[in-house]
Design a protein around this motif. Structure first.
Motif, PDB file in Angstrom:
ATOM      1  N   THR A 297       0.844  -1.203   0.000  1.00  0.00           N
ATOM      2  CA  THR A 297       0.000   0.000   0.000  1.00  0.00           C
ATOM      3  C   THR A 297       0.876   1.249   0.000  1.00  0.00           C
ATOM      4  O   THR A 297       0.617   2.213  -0.730  1.00  0.00           O
ATOM      5  CB  THR A 297      -0.935   0.023   1.228  1.00  0.00           C
ATOM      6  OG1 THR A 297      -1.694  -1.193   1.263  1.00  0.00           O
ATOM      7  CG2 THR A 297      -1.888   1.202   1.163  1.00  0.00           C
ATOM      8  N   GLY A 298       1.937   1.218   0.806  1.00  0.00           N
ATOM      9  CA  GLY A 298       2.850   2.359   0.879  1.00  0.00           C
ATOM     10  C   GLY A 298       3.522   2.668  -0.450  1.00  0.00           C
ATOM     11  O   GLY A 298       3.549   3.820  -0.895  1.00  0.00           O
ATOM     12  N   VAL A 299       4.045   1.632  -1.112  1.00  0.00           N
ATOM     13  CA  VAL A 299       4.786   1.894  -2.356  1.00  0.00           C
ATOM     14  C   VAL A 299       3.855   2.208  -3.523  1.00  0.00           C
ATOM     15  O   VAL A 299       4.154   3.073  -4.350  1.00  0.00           O
ATOM     16  CB  VAL A 299       5.719   0.720  -2.737  1.00  0.00           C
ATOM     17  CG1 VAL A 299       6.840   0.571  -1.736  1.00  0.00           C
ATOM     18  CG2 VAL A 299       4.967  -0.583  -2.900  1.00  0.00           C
ATOM     19  N   ASN A 300       2.712   1.514  -3.601  1.00  0.00           N
ATOM     20  CA  ASN A 300       1.819   1.731  -4.740  1.00  0.00           C
ATOM     21  C   ASN A 300       1.026   3.033  -4.628  1.00  0.00           C
ATOM     22  O   ASN A 300       0.840   3.731  -5.622  1.00  0.00           O
ATOM     23  CB  ASN A 300       0.847   0.550  -4.888  1.00  0.00           C
ATOM     24  CG  ASN A 300       1.501  -0.656  -5.506  1.00  0.00           C
ATOM     25  OD1 ASN A 300       1.756  -0.692  -6.701  1.00  0.00           O
ATOM     26  ND2 ASN A 300       1.806  -1.653  -4.703  1.00  0.00           N
ATOM     27  N   VAL A 301       0.560   3.355  -3.426  1.00  0.00           N
ATOM     28  CA  VAL A 301      -0.254   4.555  -3.247  1.00  0.00           C
ATOM     29  C   VAL A 301       0.609   5.789  -3.009  1.00  0.00           C
ATOM     30  O   VAL A 301       0.324   6.866  -3.540  1.00  0.00           O
ATOM     31  CB  VAL A 301      -1.253   4.364  -2.074  1.00  0.00           C
ATOM     32  CG1 VAL A 301      -2.063   5.634  -1.842  1.00  0.00           C
ATOM     33  CG2 VAL A 301      -2.189   3.191  -2.359  1.00  0.00           C
ATOM     34  N   GLY A 302       1.689   5.634  -2.225  1.00  0.00           N
ATOM     35  CA  GLY A 302       2.498   6.789  -1.854  1.00  0.00           C
ATOM     36  C   GLY A 302       3.710   7.043  -2.730  1.00  0.00           C
ATOM     37  O   GLY A 302       4.017   8.192  -3.081  1.00  0.00           O
ATOM     38  N   PHE A 303       4.405   5.973  -3.133  1.00  0.00           N
ATOM     39  CA  PHE A 303       5.674   6.148  -3.842  1.00  0.00           C
ATOM     40  C   PHE A 303       5.503   6.304  -5.349  1.00  0.00           C
ATOM     41  O   PHE A 303       6.259   7.027  -5.994  1.00  0.00           O
ATOM     42  CB  PHE A 303       6.606   4.966  -3.545  1.00  0.00           C
ATOM     43  CG  PHE A 303       7.448   5.162  -2.326  1.00  0.00           C
ATOM     44  CD1 PHE A 303       8.831   5.081  -2.384  1.00  0.00           C
ATOM     45  CD2 PHE A 303       6.878   5.447  -1.089  1.00  0.00           C
ATOM     46  CE1 PHE A 303       9.618   5.261  -1.255  1.00  0.00           C
ATOM     47  CE2 PHE A 303       7.646   5.624   0.039  1.00  0.00           C
ATOM     48  CZ  PHE A 303       9.017   5.532  -0.037  1.00  0.00           C
ATOM     49  N   MET A 304       4.518   5.598  -5.938  1.00  0.00           N
ATOM     50  CA  MET A 304       4.373   5.620  -7.396  1.00  0.00           C
ATOM     51  C   MET A 304       4.106   7.031  -7.937  1.00  0.00           C
ATOM     52  O   MET A 304       4.799   7.476  -8.860  1.00  0.00           O
ATOM     53  CB  MET A 304       3.278   4.645  -7.823  1.00  0.00           C
ATOM     54  CG  MET A 304       3.279   4.359  -9.314  1.00  0.00           C
ATOM     55  SD  MET A 304       2.007   3.168  -9.812  1.00  0.00           S
ATOM     56  CE  MET A 304       2.799   1.642  -9.338  1.00  0.00           C
ATOM     57  N   PRO A 305       3.141   7.790  -7.383  1.00  0.00           N
ATOM     58  CA  PRO A 305       2.930   9.155  -7.877  1.00  0.00           C
ATOM     59  C   PRO A 305       4.155  10.048  -7.679  1.00  0.00           C
ATOM     60  O   PRO A 305       4.478  10.869  -8.540  1.00  0.00           O
ATOM     61  CB  PRO A 305       1.740   9.662  -7.045  1.00  0.00           C
ATOM     62  CG  PRO A 305       1.064   8.436  -6.540  1.00  0.00           C
ATOM     63  CD  PRO A 305       2.153   7.435  -6.340  1.00  0.00           C
ATOM     64  N   ALA A 306       4.841   9.882  -6.532  1.00  0.00           N
ATOM     65  CA  ALA A 306       6.024  10.711  -6.251  1.00  0.00           C
ATOM     66  C   ALA A 306       7.131  10.419  -7.259  1.00  0.00           C
ATOM     67  O   ALA A 306       7.794  11.338  -7.765  1.00  0.00           O
ATOM     68  CB  ALA A 306       6.520  10.449  -4.825  1.00  0.00           C
ATOM     69  N   GLY A 307       7.354   9.142  -7.559  1.00  0.00           N
ATOM     70  CA  GLY A 307       8.386   8.774  -8.522  1.00  0.00           C
ATOM     71  C   GLY A 307       8.110   9.365  -9.894  1.00  0.00           C
ATOM     72  O   GLY A 307       9.006   9.942 -10.529  1.00  0.00           O
TER      73      GLY A 307
END
Length: 506
Positions: A297-307
């Motif tokens: 949840t952290g990487v898909n919801v939080g990190f993907m848009p930031a990347g």
């Protein structure tokens, strides 16, 4: 503490970039920070759960398969295990969703079949003692032969599929299963044979997707641009995360279900673990489940848009060449946040008796990842074909396999699959996509392939570590021998007549 030290560096780098050259909307930044918090807690639970449950389950099933006297029954069993464990790997779901014009399930089943076949090959290798480096040379020769025949849009995706398949669910299980397969064999190469299963299982998906590319008629291979959520308040951020949790609660449950099912069958039929061990494994599986839900949840919801946002903003700068050094710095630190990397490093240290430390492995993987991201950003900036990097890279890696101890070759090719995990698929791939879009490049041919680059460079880095280790071991052995001779602590005999040889002659 391990999870904290893994996630904090990449968080600090993203914060620094957002405060300087790539200003980020406040909502997106909060998304990223909440995602980082979930990563820290998730990696901690996951690592604990793997030690308590995933490794013992994989090891136990591997030993039972190795004990089976009927090879004709064991080979299809390995195939079935490989298919079912791969089908619900979360990384694979992410990649399948990104590939246009091909239904997700077609990609997933193709990749799963590739893993199943090569898990069966790993069993045969363990049973008959086939040398890993010769197997790898043969299979990669076939891979690069097909690489010149498949449509270029499928090429990068095929290589990427080999990296994402070996994710946080499959790696601990398959690595432990490999150790179990060789646990009953006692010979000089048994330590090296404990590794290499992940390496073989990474080849299967590449070949399978290439064959799919040759057979599948997909006239419209177009890329759908990434969309960044429009959030205005912290309540919107909370609602966005809340909407993501059910998806990953279901995905992780489906991912762990095959492993639980196989363990249950083996427990009833042959393992017969005591109640205390069984309770420990059940608790460990719960830790693994909670950890993976939080992590994904952290990487898909939080990190993907930031990347994706950072990639777009940095590529729009007048000096967009800065993508290369920034990519290298991000790559150096982000590999430590991959949960499966901790599993690999721990197992390497355990199986080599501390001769190869977790710290040395971590440094080698970080340097390899930095090189991978630098080369990937060169591709984004120039549009050079991925084959110009992969062919010489694999030729060098396979050449080194004849120079280093066998265990380092097996560890190196395993580490290539392990390093290219969910952090690569959900942060680095969107980063490359964003940069490629901003520069007007072809996302399918120039941005895809970053996972393949990440999977390749550790093959060279870990084997170079093996060369250093080999030279260091030889010098230490020579020094110890000379010290012992000078102190008259050893007696040297002539092989022919067993008479003492003078130390001066020796």
């Amino acid at each position: 503490m391990e999870a904290l030290s893994s996630v904090v560096p990449i968080t600090a780098i993203v914060l620094l970039l957002s405060f300087t050259m790539a200003p980020m909307p406040v909502a997106s930044l909060i998304l990223f920070l909440v995602g980082a918090l979930l990563l820290i807690v998730g990696v901690g639970f996951f690592s604990l759960g793997v030690d308590m449950a995933m490794m013992p389950i994989g090891d136990g099933i591997g030993e039972q398969v190795a004990r089976g006297s009927k090879l004709w029954a064991m080979v299809p069993l390995c195939f079935v295990i490989g298919v079912f464990v791969t089908i619900a790997e979360p990384d694979l779901q992410v990649l399948a969703h990104q590939v246009p014009a091909v239904p997700d399930m077609v990609i997933i089943l193709t990749v799963a079949a590739g893993v199943g076949i090569f898990l069966a090959v790993a069993l045969l290798r363990s049973r008959f003692g086939w040398p890993l480096n010769k197997l790898l040379i043969g299979f990669y020769a076939l891979v690069f032969l097909l690489a010149f025949l498949v449509p270029k849009e499928f090429l990068a995706v095929a290589f990427d599929s080999g990296g994402v398949t070996t994710g946080p669910i499959t790696v601990p299980f398959i690595m432990a299963m490999g150790a179990g397969l060789t646990a009953l064999r006692s010979h000089k190469d048994s330590e090296a044979d404990s590794f290499g299963v992940v390496a073989l299982c990474s080849i299967g998906p590449i070949l399978a997707v290439m064959i799919l590319g040759l057979c599948y008629n997909a006239p419209d291979l177009s890329y759908t641009p990434f969309s960044i959520p429009d959030l205005e308040t912290t309540a919107d951020v909370g609602a966005y995360f809340a909407s993501g949790f059910p998806t990953y609660i279901k995905e992780v449950a489906l991912g762990l279900l095959p492993i639980v099912a196989f363990f249950t069958v083996f427990q009833i039929v042959s393992l017969h673990l005591r109640q205390r061990q069984l309770i420990k494994i059940i608790v460990g599986m719960l830790y693994t489940y909670v950890g993976l839900v939080l992590f994904l949840t952290g990487v898909n919801v939080g990190f993907m848009p930031a990347g994706h946002f950072l990639g777009v903003q940095i590529a729009k700068l007048p000096y967009h060449w800065v993508l290369i050094p920034i990519g290298m710095v991000v790559g150096y630190f982000i590999v430590a946040a991959e949960p499966a990397v901790h599993v690999l490093n721990q197992q390497v240290e355990d199986l080599t008796g501390g001769a190869v430390s977790q710290k040395a492995m971590g440094l080698a993987l970080s340097l390899g990842m930095a090189a991978a991201l630098g080369l990937a950003m060169v591709r984004v900036l120039t549009g050079i074909s991925i084959l110009w990097f992969l062919v010489p890279g694999y030729v060098l890696a396979l050449s080194l396999s004849f120079q280093v101890p066998k265990v380092f070759t097996a560890i190196a090719f395993d580490s290539g699959g392990v390093a290219s995990g969910p952090m690569t698929a959900t942060f680095l791939l969107p980063f490359a996509m964003g940069a490629c879009e901003a520069l007007g490049g072809n996302v399918l041919t120039d941005a895809f392939g970053i996972v393949a680059m990440v999977a390749m460079t550790p093959l060279v880095a870990i084997q170079v570590l093996g060369l250093v280790y080999q030279k260091k071991s030889a010098l230490e052995a020579e020094r110890a021998l000379l010290t012992a001779v000078e102190a008259d602590e050893i007696i040297i005999y002539d092989d022919a007549d067993q008479e003492t040889v003078r130390l001066e002659d020796a």
